[in-house]
Design a protein around this motif. Structure first.
Motif, PDB file in Angstrom:
ATOM      1  N   ASP A 145       0.849  -1.180   0.000  1.00 30.26           N
ATOM      2  CA  ASP A 145       0.000   0.000   0.000  1.00 30.26           C
ATOM      3  C   ASP A 145       0.890   1.237   0.000  1.00 30.26           C
ATOM      4  O   ASP A 145       2.112   1.129  -0.185  1.00 30.26           O
ATOM      5  CB  ASP A 145      -0.956  -0.020   1.202  1.00 30.26           C
ATOM      6  N   ILE A 146       0.303   2.372   0.226  1.00 29.24           N
ATOM      7  CA  ILE A 146       1.019   3.645   0.108  1.00 29.24           C
ATOM      8  C   ILE A 146       0.738   4.506   1.332  1.00 29.24           C
ATOM      9  O   ILE A 146      -0.407   4.588   1.801  1.00 29.24           O
ATOM     10  CB  ILE A 146       0.562   4.408  -1.156  1.00 29.24           C
ATOM     11  N   LEU A 147       1.782   5.159   1.835  1.00 27.31           N
ATOM     12  CA  LEU A 147       1.639   6.109   2.931  1.00 27.31           C
ATOM     13  C   LEU A 147       2.055   7.490   2.428  1.00 27.31           C
ATOM     14  O   LEU A 147       3.120   7.645   1.813  1.00 27.31           O
ATOM     15  CB  LEU A 147       2.525   5.697   4.117  1.00 27.31           C
ATOM     16  N   VAL A 148       1.195   8.484   2.685  1.00 29.59           N
ATOM     17  CA  VAL A 148       1.491   9.863   2.307  1.00 29.59           C
ATOM     18  C   VAL A 148       1.247  10.756   3.515  1.00 29.59           C
ATOM     19  O   VAL A 148       0.698  10.314   4.534  1.00 29.59           O
ATOM     20  CB  VAL A 148       0.616  10.326   1.119  1.00 29.59           C
ATOM     21  N   ARG A 149       1.636  12.002   3.407  1.00 28.00           N
ATOM     22  CA  ARG A 149       1.352  12.935   4.496  1.00 28.00           C
ATOM     23  C   ARG A 149      -0.151  13.199   4.577  1.00 28.00           C
ATOM     24  O   ARG A 149      -0.865  13.104   3.578  1.00 28.00           O
ATOM     25  CB  ARG A 149       2.131  14.240   4.290  1.00 28.00           C
ATOM     26  N   ALA A 150      -0.609  13.516   5.745  1.00 28.49           N
ATOM     27  CA  ALA A 150      -2.049  13.660   5.982  1.00 28.49           C
ATOM     28  C   ALA A 150      -2.681  14.735   5.099  1.00 28.49           C
ATOM     29  O   ALA A 150      -3.865  14.647   4.751  1.00 28.49           O
ATOM     30  CB  ALA A 150      -2.309  13.964   7.457  1.00 28.49           C
ATOM     31  N   THR A 165       8.376  11.220  -5.796  1.00 24.97           N
ATOM     32  CA  THR A 165       9.584  10.664  -5.206  1.00 24.97           C
ATOM     33  C   THR A 165       9.183   9.639  -4.155  1.00 24.97           C
ATOM     34  O   THR A 165       8.510   9.971  -3.184  1.00 24.97           O
ATOM     35  CB  THR A 165      10.438  11.763  -4.552  1.00 24.97           C
ATOM     36  N   ILE A 166       9.576   8.393  -4.368  1.00 23.40           N
ATOM     37  CA  ILE A 166       9.209   7.285  -3.492  1.00 23.40           C
ATOM     38  C   ILE A 166      10.448   6.822  -2.734  1.00 23.40           C
ATOM     39  O   ILE A 166      11.518   6.667  -3.323  1.00 23.40           O
ATOM     40  CB  ILE A 166       8.632   6.098  -4.289  1.00 23.40           C
ATOM     41  N   CYS A 167      10.292   6.585  -1.456  1.00 29.33           N
ATOM     42  CA  CYS A 167      11.406   6.103  -0.652  1.00 29.33           C
ATOM     43  C   CYS A 167      11.324   4.587  -0.502  1.00 29.33           C
ATOM     44  O   CYS A 167      10.255   4.046  -0.221  1.00 29.33           O
ATOM     45  CB  CYS A 167      11.403   6.751   0.729  1.00 29.33           C
ATOM     46  N   GLU A 189      13.948   7.075  -4.386  1.00 30.55           N
ATOM     47  CA  GLU A 189      14.986   7.248  -3.378  1.00 30.55           C
ATOM     48  C   GLU A 189      15.391   5.857  -2.935  1.00 30.55           C
ATOM     49  O   GLU A 189      14.719   5.220  -2.129  1.00 30.55           O
ATOM     50  CB  GLU A 189      14.448   8.053  -2.187  1.00 30.55           C
ATOM     51  N   SER A 190      16.472   5.334  -3.511  1.00 25.83           N
ATOM     52  CA  SER A 190      16.841   3.950  -3.228  1.00 25.83           C
ATOM     53  C   SER A 190      17.986   3.882  -2.231  1.00 25.83           C
ATOM     54  O   SER A 190      18.663   4.867  -1.936  1.00 25.83           O
ATOM     55  CB  SER A 190      17.233   3.237  -4.524  1.00 25.83           C
ATOM     56  N   LYS A 191      18.194   2.669  -1.710  1.00 27.87           N
ATOM     57  CA  LYS A 191      19.291   2.370  -0.810  1.00 27.87           C
ATOM     58  C   LYS A 191      19.248   3.183   0.479  1.00 27.87           C
ATOM     59  O   LYS A 191      20.285   3.502   1.059  1.00 27.87           O
ATOM     60  CB  LYS A 191      20.641   2.546  -1.516  1.00 27.87           C
ATOM     61  N   SER A 196      12.303   2.882   8.579  1.00 23.64           N
ATOM     62  CA  SER A 196      12.131   3.898   9.610  1.00 23.64           C
ATOM     63  C   SER A 196      12.724   5.229   9.149  1.00 23.64           C
ATOM     64  O   SER A 196      12.169   6.301   9.414  1.00 23.64           O
ATOM     65  CB  SER A 196      12.765   3.449  10.930  1.00 23.64           C
ATOM     66  N   ARG A 197      13.850   5.164   8.418  1.00 23.92           N
ATOM     67  CA  ARG A 197      14.437   6.395   7.871  1.00 23.92           C
ATOM     68  C   ARG A 197      13.567   6.942   6.752  1.00 23.92           C
ATOM     69  O   ARG A 197      13.405   8.168   6.623  1.00 23.92           O
ATOM     70  CB  ARG A 197      15.848   6.116   7.355  1.00 23.92           C
ATOM     71  N   CYS A 198      12.965   6.072   5.939  1.00 20.18           N
ATOM     72  CA  CYS A 198      12.033   6.538   4.906  1.00 20.18           C
ATOM     73  C   CYS A 198      10.874   7.318   5.524  1.00 20.18           C
ATOM     74  O   CYS A 198      10.451   8.353   4.987  1.00 20.18           O
ATOM     75  CB  CYS A 198      11.481   5.342   4.125  1.00 20.18           C
ATOM     76  N   ILE A 199      10.365   6.816   6.633  1.00 22.35           N
ATOM     77  CA  ILE A 199       9.248   7.492   7.301  1.00 22.35           C
ATOM     78  C   ILE A 199       9.678   8.867   7.800  1.00 22.35           C
ATOM     79  O   ILE A 199       8.926   9.846   7.711  1.00 22.35           O
ATOM     80  CB  ILE A 199       8.715   6.623   8.462  1.00 22.35           C
ATOM     81  N   GLU A 200      10.891   8.960   8.318  1.00 24.05           N
ATOM     82  CA  GLU A 200      11.402  10.258   8.760  1.00 24.05           C
ATOM     83  C   GLU A 200      11.486  11.231   7.577  1.00 24.05           C
ATOM     84  O   GLU A 200      11.125  12.412   7.703  1.00 24.05           O
ATOM     85  CB  GLU A 200      12.773  10.087   9.402  1.00 24.05           C
ATOM     86  N   LEU A 201      11.962  10.731   6.429  1.00 21.70           N
ATOM     87  CA  LEU A 201      12.064  11.585   5.244  1.00 21.70           C
ATOM     88  C   LEU A 201      10.692  12.032   4.758  1.00 21.70           C
ATOM     89  O   LEU A 201      10.515  13.166   4.298  1.00 21.70           O
ATOM     90  CB  LEU A 201      12.803  10.846   4.127  1.00 21.70           C
ATOM     91  N   LEU A 202       9.695  11.151   4.876  1.00 19.44           N
ATOM     92  CA  LEU A 202       8.330  11.520   4.503  1.00 19.44           C
ATOM     93  C   LEU A 202       7.805  12.610   5.430  1.00 19.44           C
ATOM     94  O   LEU A 202       7.204  13.590   4.981  1.00 19.44           O
ATOM     95  CB  LEU A 202       7.419  10.287   4.553  1.00 19.44           C
ATOM     96  N   ALA A 203       8.044  12.454   6.723  1.00 14.96           N
ATOM     97  CA  ALA A 203       7.588  13.454   7.693  1.00 14.96           C
ATOM     98  C   ALA A 203       8.261  14.802   7.461  1.00 14.96           C
ATOM     99  O   ALA A 203       7.658  15.860   7.666  1.00 14.96           O
ATOM    100  CB  ALA A 203       7.863  12.964   9.115  1.00 14.96           C
ATOM    101  N   GLU A 204       9.522  14.755   7.008  1.00 14.35           N
ATOM    102  CA  GLU A 204      10.283  15.989   6.773  1.00 14.35           C
ATOM    103  C   GLU A 204       9.975  16.614   5.420  1.00 14.35           C
ATOM    104  O   GLU A 204      10.493  17.696   5.105  1.00 14.35           O
ATOM    105  CB  GLU A 204      11.783  15.689   6.872  1.00 14.35           C
ATOM    106  N   GLY A 205       9.170  15.949   4.596  1.00 12.33           N
ATOM    107  CA  GLY A 205       8.833  16.474   3.279  1.00 12.33           C
ATOM    108  C   GLY A 205       9.888  16.244   2.227  1.00 12.33           C
ATOM    109  O   GLY A 205       9.824  16.815   1.133  1.00 12.33           O
ATOM    110  N   GLU A 206      10.859  15.366   2.511  1.00 14.15           N
ATOM    111  CA  GLU A 206      11.940  15.089   1.561  1.00 14.15           C
ATOM    112  C   GLU A 206      11.521  14.099   0.474  1.00 14.15           C
ATOM    113  O   GLU A 206      12.146  14.040  -0.586  1.00 14.15           O
ATOM    114  CB  GLU A 206      13.167  14.554   2.311  1.00 14.15           C
ATOM    115  N   VAL A 207      10.507  13.300   0.731  1.00 15.84           N
ATOM    116  CA  VAL A 207       9.952  12.387  -0.262  1.00 15.84           C
ATOM    117  C   VAL A 207       8.438  12.550  -0.266  1.00 15.84           C
ATOM    118  O   VAL A 207       7.861  13.086   0.689  1.00 15.84           O
ATOM    119  CB  VAL A 207      10.335  10.909   0.010  1.00 15.84           C
TER     120      VAL A 207
END
Length: 302
Positions: A145-150, A165-167, A189-191, A196-207
């Motif tokens: 599935d997919i997780l995005v910002r609220a 941009t997908i992490c 955004e690979s590698k 858990s780091r992908c989730i942080e990047l999503l929260a920060e708006g980087e992905v």
């Protein structure tokens, strides 16, 4: 350390039929099967909430950890050591160069080999991985599935990810299922070391989004209340397998028996509700029927 020889076994699962498989398979490879173990080292995730995570007291806990404990108990093994792993390290922890088919073994910073006897860590069964690892199960079939910002009001299905941009966590195949599998052109955004780091990047708006198994995403949502939205429009099946050293068919058969029993005695439903009730995972299937907890169709031990 990894498993030591078991002196006795009282578990009914280790019956004559299974022992005959041991002699036919393990003996040819000149090595012991895990069904002879009196201790096990089991690798689980350590940064995925509700699946495999480190608690405040430093213990590893979650759905996968409880499933692994059930399997070890069914096998009659009380001495179990849990170690943490990332997606990229799972194959290497099971590597047994003498058995063939396995990748380069993992080592610690000093160069000392690191091993696990079993991996229960959101380990999706794929044809490519089966060339290196013997899989029992699946013990659960998740959905990608997919997780995005609220506040994201544009993504409601996989095709809405076009140009996004997908992490992706290192060692995962999730983004390729969107690009190669569905033909959707995304920026990747690979590698990244872990989800858990992908989730942080999503929260920060980087992905723009994180796409992987819905259980993983639902677990992270509980750690960031109100920050994310689970699209809840799954598009693949992710068969969570129990990773075993390549060629240990006897252990695979016993683990499959354990998984079957876990569903029949109600433990599978109990564990799922314990860890995922209230997380956003739908309680109904794609046909609108209430979720059932039947034994998944096994892949077969190879």
């Amino acid at each position: 350390m990894w498993f030591r020889h078991r002196r006795t076994r009282s578990v009914a699962a280790l019956a004559v039929a299974v022992l005959s498989v041991t002699s036919a398979c393990s003996a040819d490879r000149g090595e012991e099967s895990l069904i002879h173990a009196d201790s096990l080292v089991i690798a689980v995730k350590e940064d995925q909430p509700r699946l495999g995570d480190t608690s405040e007291n430093g213990r590893l806990e979650g759905y996968d950890v409880d499933v692994a404990r059930y399997i070890a108990d069914y096998m009659g093994v009380e001495d179990v050591e849990f170690i943490g792993t990332t997606s990229a390290r799972r194959d290497g922890l099971l590597a047994r160069p003498e058995s063939g088919g396995s990748p380069t073994p993992e080592t610690d910073p000093t160069g000392t080999p690191e091993r696990a006897d079993m991996v229960v860590a959101t380990y999706s069964i794929t044809p490519e991985r089966k060339t290196r690892v013997t899989f029992a199960g699946p013990y659960y079939v998740a959905k990608q599935d997919i997780l995005v910002r609220a506040d994201d009001d544009e993504v409601f299905e996989a095709r809405d990810l076009e140009g996004s941009t997908i992490c992706q966590g290192e060692g995962s195949y999730s983004t390729s299922r969107i690009t190669a599998g569905l033909g959707i052109d995304v920026r990747e955004e690979s590698k990244i070391e872990s989800y858990s780091r992908c989730i942080e990047l999503l929260a920060e708006g980087e992905v723009d989004a994180v796409s992987t198994d819905n259980l993983i995403l639902a677990g992270f949502m509980t750690e960031y209340p109100g920050e994310f939205r689970l699209v809840n429009n799954p598009f693949t099946d992710e068969k969570y397998g129990v990773g075993l050293p390549y060629g240990d068919v006897a252990a695979c058969e016993v683990v499959n028996e354990a998984i079957s029993t876990m569903y029949r005695d109600g433990t599978a439903e109990e564990l799922f509700r314990k860890w995922f009730d209230g997380t956003g995972i739908e309680e109904f299937d794609e046909n609108g029927e209430e979720r059932t907890y039947n034994v998944p169709q096994f892949e077969g031990c190879e």
